[in-house]
Design a protein around this motif. Structure first.
Motif, mmCIF file in Angstrom:
data_model
loop_
_atom_site.group_PDB
_atom_site.id
_atom_site.type_symbol
_atom_site.label_atom_id
_atom_site.label_comp_id
_atom_site.label_asym_id
_atom_site.label_seq_id
_atom_site.Cartn_x
_atom_site.Cartn_y
_atom_site.Cartn_z
ATOM 1 N N UNK A 136 -10.469 6.398 15.788
ATOM 2 C CA UNK A 136 -9.415 7.184 15.125
ATOM 3 C C UNK A 136 -8.835 6.413 13.941
ATOM 4 N N UNK A 137 -8.700 7.107 12.829
ATOM 5 C CA UNK A 137 -8.122 6.501 11.635
ATOM 6 C C UNK A 137 -6.621 6.293 11.815
ATOM 7 N N UNK A 138 -6.130 5.133 11.427
ATOM 8 C CA UNK A 138 -4.691 4.912 11.487
ATOM 9 C C UNK A 138 -4.030 5.553 10.265
ATOM 10 N N UNK A 139 -2.691 5.535 10.246
ATOM 11 C CA UNK A 139 -1.961 6.234 9.184
ATOM 12 C C UNK A 139 -2.238 5.641 7.806
ATOM 13 N N UNK A 140 -2.403 4.308 7.744
ATOM 14 C CA UNK A 140 -2.659 3.692 6.441
ATOM 15 C C UNK A 140 -3.989 4.146 5.859
ATOM 16 N N UNK A 141 -5.049 4.053 6.658
ATOM 17 C CA UNK A 141 -6.361 4.439 6.148
ATOM 18 C C UNK A 141 -6.400 5.934 5.830
ATOM 19 N N UNK A 142 -5.716 6.730 6.636
ATOM 20 C CA UNK A 142 -5.644 8.162 6.360
ATOM 21 C C UNK A 142 -4.998 8.420 5.006
ATOM 22 N N UNK A 184 0.829 -1.206 0.000
ATOM 23 C CA UNK A 184 0.000 0.000 0.000
ATOM 24 C C UNK A 184 0.860 1.252 0.000
ATOM 25 N N UNK A 185 1.932 1.247 0.803
ATOM 26 C CA UNK A 185 2.843 2.389 0.828
ATOM 27 C C UNK A 185 3.437 2.653 -0.547
ATOM 28 N N UNK A 186 3.717 1.572 -1.278
ATOM 29 C CA UNK A 186 4.309 1.691 -2.612
ATOM 30 C C UNK A 186 3.245 1.843 -3.698
ATOM 31 N N UNK A 187 1.987 1.954 -3.273
ATOM 32 C CA UNK A 187 0.839 2.114 -4.173
ATOM 33 C C UNK A 187 0.692 0.939 -5.140
ATOM 34 N N UNK A 188 1.059 -0.246 -4.655
ATOM 35 C CA UNK A 188 0.817 -1.473 -5.409
ATOM 36 C C UNK A 188 -0.471 -2.091 -4.864
ATOM 37 N N UNK A 189 -1.546 -1.437 -5.221
ATOM 38 C CA UNK A 189 -2.826 -1.754 -4.603
ATOM 39 C C UNK A 189 -3.324 -3.149 -4.949
ATOM 40 N N UNK A 225 -11.486 -9.518 10.197
ATOM 41 C CA UNK A 225 -11.931 -9.487 8.797
ATOM 42 C C UNK A 225 -12.499 -8.134 8.386
ATOM 43 N N UNK A 226 -13.248 -7.497 9.279
ATOM 44 C CA UNK A 226 -13.852 -6.213 8.908
ATOM 45 C C UNK A 226 -12.774 -5.174 8.576
ATOM 46 N N UNK A 227 -11.639 -5.247 9.253
ATOM 47 C CA UNK A 227 -10.528 -4.343 8.952
ATOM 48 C C UNK A 227 -9.909 -4.673 7.600
ATOM 49 N N UNK A 228 -9.736 -5.968 7.321
ATOM 50 C CA UNK A 228 -9.152 -6.368 6.036
ATOM 51 C C UNK A 228 -10.076 -5.996 4.881
ATOM 52 N N UNK A 229 -11.381 -6.179 5.073
ATOM 53 C CA UNK A 229 -12.337 -5.810 4.035
ATOM 54 C C UNK A 229 -12.285 -4.311 3.765
ATOM 55 N N UNK A 230 -12.231 -3.533 4.835
ATOM 56 C CA UNK A 230 -12.195 -2.078 4.673
ATOM 57 C C UNK A 230 -10.938 -1.656 3.926
ATOM 58 N N UNK A 231 -9.802 -2.195 4.340
ATOM 59 C CA UNK A 231 -8.557 -1.812 3.677
ATOM 60 C C UNK A 231 -8.556 -2.202 2.204
ATOM 61 N N UNK A 232 -9.034 -3.397 1.914
ATOM 62 C CA UNK A 232 -9.087 -3.843 0.521
ATOM 63 C C UNK A 232 -10.003 -2.932 -0.289
ATOM 64 N N UNK A 233 -11.174 -2.601 0.266
ATOM 65 C CA UNK A 233 -12.113 -1.728 -0.441
ATOM 66 C C UNK A 233 -11.527 -0.355 -0.702
#
Length: 296
Positions: free
Chosen positions: A268-274, A169-174, A198-206
């Protein structure tokens, strides 16, 4: 007598033992026993250097002990000494720590000890990450996951794969990040101990779908995620993802900002989601003049 002085005395003894072929070497033992004794002296020196906080000297002494153990035929002790050397070097000399870990990992993989190889491969990945070499870190985390998988340690493999996803994600290889989040979620959804994530993984993937400017796939994935885990449909993560998708569909920055703020007020949103959300906001506003894209 100080620890450093004592350490140097053991170094001298060890070096005399390793001088093969001369009269002194024969008197002090020949063959493998000579190298075992030298390894013991190098190890004593290394531990004294550790007490004196001379980390590079301690690492070098452990490294020499490892070489002696290898010559004596004790590959296991050699690998252990390489690990000890890495533990000292990582205090400052990261490049040498990585070299020693690679040597230890090679032994453990040759012996089929993939669990301990995975542990040190992960440690090496963390060192790469600490110096900002994300490509090498990602590759090392992936290798650690493969080792854990070889030991049927799915939970450990998933934990390391999630590190690969974070760096992707940091490297924008989504695409890579999405693949991992969906894979980990699929393997966790029926496990009472891991399904909570799972709900966190689903959110990040989306969000990764949206950050890659693919709202259609984001919508389709949201439907799949609800089908995969019934409880996800009533979660705040699902609601956030659904609301963000609609804001993107409507090209509505105000709507986007509002739903993100509502979520952040409670969780609170973490740095990745932000970072992902800022990327998505920028995609919404790229053709809309007058909007700031510097914050959520």
């Amino acid at each position: 007598m100080g620890d450093e002085v004592k350490a140097k005395e053991f170094l001298e003894k060890a070096e005399k033992r390793t001088k093969g072929g001369n009269f002194l070497g024969m008197l002090m033992g020949g063959g493998s026993s000579r190298y075992e004794d030298a390894a013991s002296d190098y190890t004593k020196a290394a531990n004294l250097f550790k007490l004196a906080k001379k980390w590079d000297a301690a690492g070098a002494a452990f490294q020499k002990a490892s070489e002696c153990y290898l010559k004596s035929g004790s590959k296991h002790d050699s690998a252990s000494s390489y690990v000890n050397a890495a533990g000292c070097y990582k205090k400052g000399n990261v490049s040498d720590a990585i070299i020693c870990l690679k040597a230890a990992i090679e032994y453990y993989t040759d012996e089929g000890r993939f669990g301990i190889a995975a542990k040190h491969q992960k440690e090496m990945a963390e060192l790469y990450e600490s110096i900002g070499d994300l490509e090498a870190a990602m590759s090392s985390y992936q290798q650690a996951a493969d080792f854990y998988d070889g030991e049927n340690s799915q939970t450990s493999a998933n934990q390391v794969l999630l590190k690969v996803a974070v760096i992707s994600t940091q490297l924008e290889r989504y695409d890579k990040a999405i693949e991992i989040y969906e894979q980990v979620a699929a393997s966790s959804v029926d496990n009472n101990l891991t399904q909570w994530g799972c709900k966190e993984y689903f959110l990040r993937a989306g969000l990764c779908y949206l950050a890659s400017d693919d709202v259609v796939s984001a919508e389709r994935s949201l439907i799949r995620y609800r089908d995969m885990q019934a409880s996800f449909a009533s979660s705040r993560e699902c609601r956030l993802l659904d609301d963000v998708i609609q804001a993107v569909r409507n090209s509505n920055v105000e709507q986007f900002t509002s739903v993100v703020a509502d979520f952040n007020n409670i969780t609170a949103l973490d740095s990745m989601k932000t970072t992902l959300l800022l990327k998505i906001k920028n995609l919404i506003t790229k053709d809309t003049p007058g909007h700031s894209d510097s914050n959520l």
